[in-house]
Motif scaffolding. Structure first.
Motif, mmCIF file in Angstrom:
data_model
loop_
_atom_site.group_PDB
_atom_site.id
_atom_site.type_symbol
_atom_site.label_atom_id
_atom_site.label_comp_id
_atom_site.label_asym_id
_atom_site.label_seq_id
_atom_site.Cartn_x
_atom_site.Cartn_y
_atom_site.Cartn_z
ATOM 1 N N GLU A 119 58.284 55.161 53.530
ATOM 2 C CA GLU A 119 57.235 54.928 54.527
ATOM 3 C C GLU A 119 56.509 53.615 54.247
ATOM 4 O O GLU A 119 56.121 53.333 53.106
ATOM 5 C CB GLU A 119 56.250 56.093 54.491
ATOM 6 C CG GLU A 119 55.194 56.067 55.572
ATOM 7 C CD GLU A 119 54.318 57.304 55.560
ATOM 8 O OE1 GLU A 119 53.270 57.280 56.228
ATOM 9 O OE2 GLU A 119 54.680 58.296 54.883
ATOM 10 N N TRP A 121 53.202 51.423 55.602
ATOM 11 C CA TRP A 121 51.990 51.459 56.419
ATOM 12 C C TRP A 121 51.731 50.087 57.030
ATOM 13 O O TRP A 121 51.944 49.051 56.375
ATOM 14 C CB TRP A 121 50.782 51.838 55.577
ATOM 15 C CG TRP A 121 50.787 53.249 55.081
ATOM 16 C CD1 TRP A 121 51.483 54.298 55.587
ATOM 17 C CD2 TRP A 121 50.048 53.756 53.963
ATOM 18 N NE1 TRP A 121 51.230 55.435 54.874
ATOM 19 C CE2 TRP A 121 50.343 55.144 53.868
ATOM 20 C CE3 TRP A 121 49.164 53.190 53.050
ATOM 21 C CZ2 TRP A 121 49.782 55.960 52.889
ATOM 22 C CZ3 TRP A 121 48.600 54.013 52.071
ATOM 23 C CH2 TRP A 121 48.909 55.374 51.988
ATOM 24 N N ASN A 183 53.711 63.585 52.171
ATOM 25 C CA ASN A 183 54.058 63.639 53.585
ATOM 26 C C ASN A 183 54.513 65.064 53.916
ATOM 27 O O ASN A 183 55.401 65.598 53.256
ATOM 28 C CB ASN A 183 55.170 62.630 53.883
ATOM 29 C CG ASN A 183 55.517 62.560 55.353
ATOM 30 O OD1 ASN A 183 56.102 63.480 55.910
ATOM 31 N ND2 ASN A 183 55.166 61.445 55.975
ATOM 32 N N ARG A 184 53.886 65.667 54.916
ATOM 33 C CA ARG A 184 54.165 67.068 55.236
ATOM 34 C C ARG A 184 55.635 67.293 55.604
ATOM 35 O O ARG A 184 56.211 68.339 55.297
ATOM 36 C CB ARG A 184 53.262 67.521 56.389
ATOM 37 C CG ARG A 184 53.355 69.013 56.711
ATOM 38 C CD ARG A 184 52.472 69.355 57.908
ATOM 39 N NE ARG A 184 51.076 69.107 57.642
ATOM 40 C CZ ARG A 184 50.236 70.001 57.107
ATOM 41 N NH1 ARG A 184 50.690 71.200 56.783
ATOM 42 N NH2 ARG A 184 48.976 69.697 56.901
ATOM 43 N N ASP A 185 56.255 66.316 56.244
ATOM 44 C CA ASP A 185 57.633 66.487 56.709
ATOM 45 C C ASP A 185 58.662 66.199 55.621
ATOM 46 O O ASP A 185 59.594 66.974 55.406
ATOM 47 C CB ASP A 185 57.887 65.588 57.922
ATOM 48 C CG ASP A 185 57.011 65.945 59.106
ATOM 49 O OD1 ASP A 185 56.741 67.142 59.296
ATOM 50 O OD2 ASP A 185 56.584 65.013 59.819
ATOM 51 N N SER A 186 58.491 65.063 54.923
ATOM 52 C CA SER A 186 59.505 64.648 53.942
ATOM 53 C C SER A 186 59.210 65.130 52.531
ATOM 54 O O SER A 186 60.110 65.171 51.690
ATOM 55 C CB SER A 186 59.621 63.126 53.939
ATOM 56 O OG SER A 186 58.427 62.535 53.424
ATOM 57 N N TYR A 190 52.380 60.235 47.983
ATOM 58 C CA TYR A 190 51.628 58.999 48.167
ATOM 59 C C TYR A 190 50.951 58.620 46.850
ATOM 60 O O TYR A 190 50.598 59.492 46.047
ATOM 61 C CB TYR A 190 50.578 59.162 49.259
ATOM 62 C CG TYR A 190 51.147 59.436 50.627
ATOM 63 C CD1 TYR A 190 51.829 58.442 51.327
ATOM 64 C CD2 TYR A 190 51.015 60.680 51.232
ATOM 65 C CE1 TYR A 190 52.367 58.681 52.583
ATOM 66 C CE2 TYR A 190 51.545 60.932 52.491
ATOM 67 C CZ TYR A 190 52.216 59.931 53.161
ATOM 68 O OH TYR A 190 52.748 60.169 54.405
ATOM 69 N N ARG A 205 49.938 65.096 59.267
ATOM 70 C CA ARG A 205 51.053 64.518 58.521
ATOM 71 C C ARG A 205 50.822 64.507 57.015
ATOM 72 O O ARG A 205 51.795 64.462 56.244
ATOM 73 C CB ARG A 205 51.314 63.079 58.979
ATOM 74 C CG ARG A 205 51.760 62.946 60.422
ATOM 75 C CD ARG A 205 51.986 61.476 60.779
ATOM 76 N NE ARG A 205 52.972 60.861 59.894
ATOM 77 C CZ ARG A 205 52.769 59.718 59.236
ATOM 78 N NH1 ARG A 205 51.610 59.084 59.348
ATOM 79 N NH2 ARG A 205 53.717 59.212 58.473
ATOM 80 N N HIS A 206 49.581 64.526 56.599
ATOM 81 C CA HIS A 206 49.270 64.335 55.186
ATOM 82 C C HIS A 206 48.770 65.641 54.585
ATOM 83 O O HIS A 206 47.764 66.202 55.022
ATOM 84 C CB HIS A 206 48.238 63.222 55.027
ATOM 85 C CG HIS A 206 48.689 61.923 55.614
ATOM 86 N ND1 HIS A 206 47.865 61.086 56.337
ATOM 87 C CD2 HIS A 206 49.915 61.324 55.598
ATOM 88 C CE1 HIS A 206 48.553 60.026 56.740
ATOM 89 N NE2 HIS A 206 49.802 60.161 56.302
#
Length: 363
Positions: A119, A121, A183-186, A190, A205-206
Motif C-alpha cells: 500500500e 499513501w 489493513n482489515r482486508d489484507s 502499518y 479499512r484500518h
C-alpha cells in the motif's frame, strides 16, 4: 542420597539479597552472559523500537562490526542522513514495533514480487501531492514525488533488509509494542496508525490489534525460520524496550496497557530464548524498568531513558558478549569515545514514530 537442598549449591547471583539488594543497581554483575562464542569481528545488525537505536550507536562507537546495509548517499551530512532515516537501523525501515511488522518485512525481503502489492499513501501538501509507503511512511520527511519512487525506495529497503539477516552473525531485535494497526482486508501491518504522522484514518479499512502471546510468538518464529533458511548460521538476540507506551487504543488505562505489552513481549522473548539455541535474550528492560532502578533512569516524562541508564545497559551488554573465536578478517570501525556517544544519543531525540501519538493528547 543427598539431603541438601539444591538451593544450597547455587551461586550468589541466584539470590535476590546477594545479587540485587545488597549490591544495588550499579553493583550487579554477570547479569547476562551470551551463550554464543562469536568471532572477534562478528557482524551485528539492529532493528526494532526506538530503544534499539541505543544498541546500534553503541556498537558503532566501540568499533564493532555494525552492518549498515543501506548507507546514506556519499557526502550527505550526518544530521541530514538521520532525518532521512539513514544509519538509524541497519536498513532504512524506520521503527519496527511489532512482531507482525517484522514478519512482513522478512517476507517482503525474500519475495520481491510482493512490492507491487504494498500500500502506498498519497497526500496533498503545500508542495503538491506526495507518496509514502504505508510500511515505512516517514523515512522520507516530505514523502516521495511519485508513487513509482515510493515503491522503488521500499524495494531498495527490502533488499537491504535481506542483507541484514543474510550477511550478519547476530540479528538484534528490540520488541516494543503488542498494539498495532493492520489493513482489515489484507492483514498487512502499518508502521503507525494511519492519520497520525501520515495517511488518513478509515475505520472501515484500518483495524486495531492488540496481539496476544500466541500470535506474537508465531509471528516471531515464522520470521526467524525464514531468516535462518536464508542464513543457517544466524544468531538472533532479542531485547524488550523499557520505554512505556505513548498512548493506548486498547480502552485500558495506559499504565496497565503498558504492563500488558511489556510483560507479554518479555514472556515471548524469554520462552523463545529458552527453546532455541540460536535465540537469546538480553535484559535491557530489566536494567531500566525493574525495581532495583527505582525509576531513576527515566526522564521527568517517565518515558525517555537518560544517559546513566543507557550507559549501564551498554556496560552489561558488552560485558556479556563472548567474542573469543578467531576473527574472520573483516574490517571493523575505529572505536570512538563510547561514553560521549552514549551521552549524545541519550540527549538527542530518537527517531520514534510512536511519539507522534502525543499530539492527540487533549489533556
Amino acid at each position: 542420597m543427598s539431603r541438601a537442598s539444591p538451593y544450597a549449591r547455587l551461586p550468589a547471583r541466584a539470590f535476590w539479597r546477594s545479587a540485587v539488594a545488597d549490591v544495588g543497581i550499579h553493583g550487579m554483575d554477570a547479569l547476562w552472559r551470551s551463550p554464543w562464542t562469536l568471532p572477534a569481528d562478528a557482524r551485528f545488525t539492529t532493528f526494532g523500537s526506538c530503544f534499539a537505536q541505543h544498541i546500534s550507536r553503541a556498537l558503532r562507537s566501540r568499533g564493532f562490526n555494525w552492518l549498515n546495509c543501506e548507507p546514506a548517499p556519499p557526502g550527505l551530512p550526518d544530521e541530514v542522513a538521520r532525518m532521512f532515516n539513514y544509519g538509524v537501523f541497519s536498513a532504512r525501515t524506520g521503527n519496527i514495533y511489532t512482531a507482525r511488522q517484522l514478519l512482513h518485512w522478512t517476507r517482503l525481503a525474500l519475495d520481491p514480487a510482493l512490492i507491487d502489492r504494498q500500500e502506498i499513501w498519497d497526500e496533498v501538501t503545500r508542495k503538491g501531492t506526495c507518496y509514502r509507503p504505508a510500511l515505512c511512511p516517514v523515512i522520507e520527511p516530505d514523502g516521495f514525488p511519485t508513487e513509482a519512487e515510493a515503491r522503488g525506495a521500499l524495494a531498495g529497503t527490502a533488499r537491504a533488509f535481506r542483507r541484514a539477516f543474510t550477511e550478519t552473525d547476530v540479528f538484534v531485535f528490540t520488541l516494543g509494542l503488542t498494539e498495532g494497526w493492520v489493513n482489515r482486508d489484507s492483514g498487512a501491518p502499518y508502521a503507525l496508525c494511519p492519520g497520525t504522522i501520515a495517511g488518513q484514518f478509515d475505520a472501515d479499512r484500518h483495524l486495531f490489534e492488540n496481539a496476544a502471546y500466541p500470535a506474537i510468538r508465531a509471528d516471531l518464529e515464522n520470521a526467524f525460520a525464514l531468516m535462518r533458511a536464508a542464513n543457517p548460521d544466524l544468531h538472533i538476540l532479542l531485547t524488550v524496550s523499557p520505554v512505556p507506551l505513548t498512548a493506548t487504543a486498547s480502552g485500558d488505562h495506559v499504565l496497565p496497557a503498558t504492563t500488558y505489552s511489556k510483560s507479554t513481549l518479555r514472556a515471548v522473548a524469554g520462552d523463545l530464548a529458552g527453546s532455541a539455541a540460536h535465540v537469546d535474550y538480553f535484559p535491557s528492560y530489566e536494567i531500566i524498568a525493574a525495581p532495583p532502578a527505582r525509576a531513576a533512569f527515566f526522564a521527568p516524562n517517565l518515558r525517555s531513558v537518560e544517559e546513566a541508564g543507557v550507559t549501564l545497559v551498554m556496560q552489561h551488554f558488552f560485558a556479556g558478549l563472548d567474542l573469543s573465536a578467531p576473527a574472520r578478517g573483516r574490517q571493523t570501525a575505529r572505536p570512538q569515545d563510547a561514553a560521549a556517544v552514549d551521552a549524545s544519543l541519550a540527549a538527542e531525540d530518537l527517531v520514534c514514530e510512536e511519539q507522534s501519538l502525543e499530539a492527540s493528547d487533549g489533556a
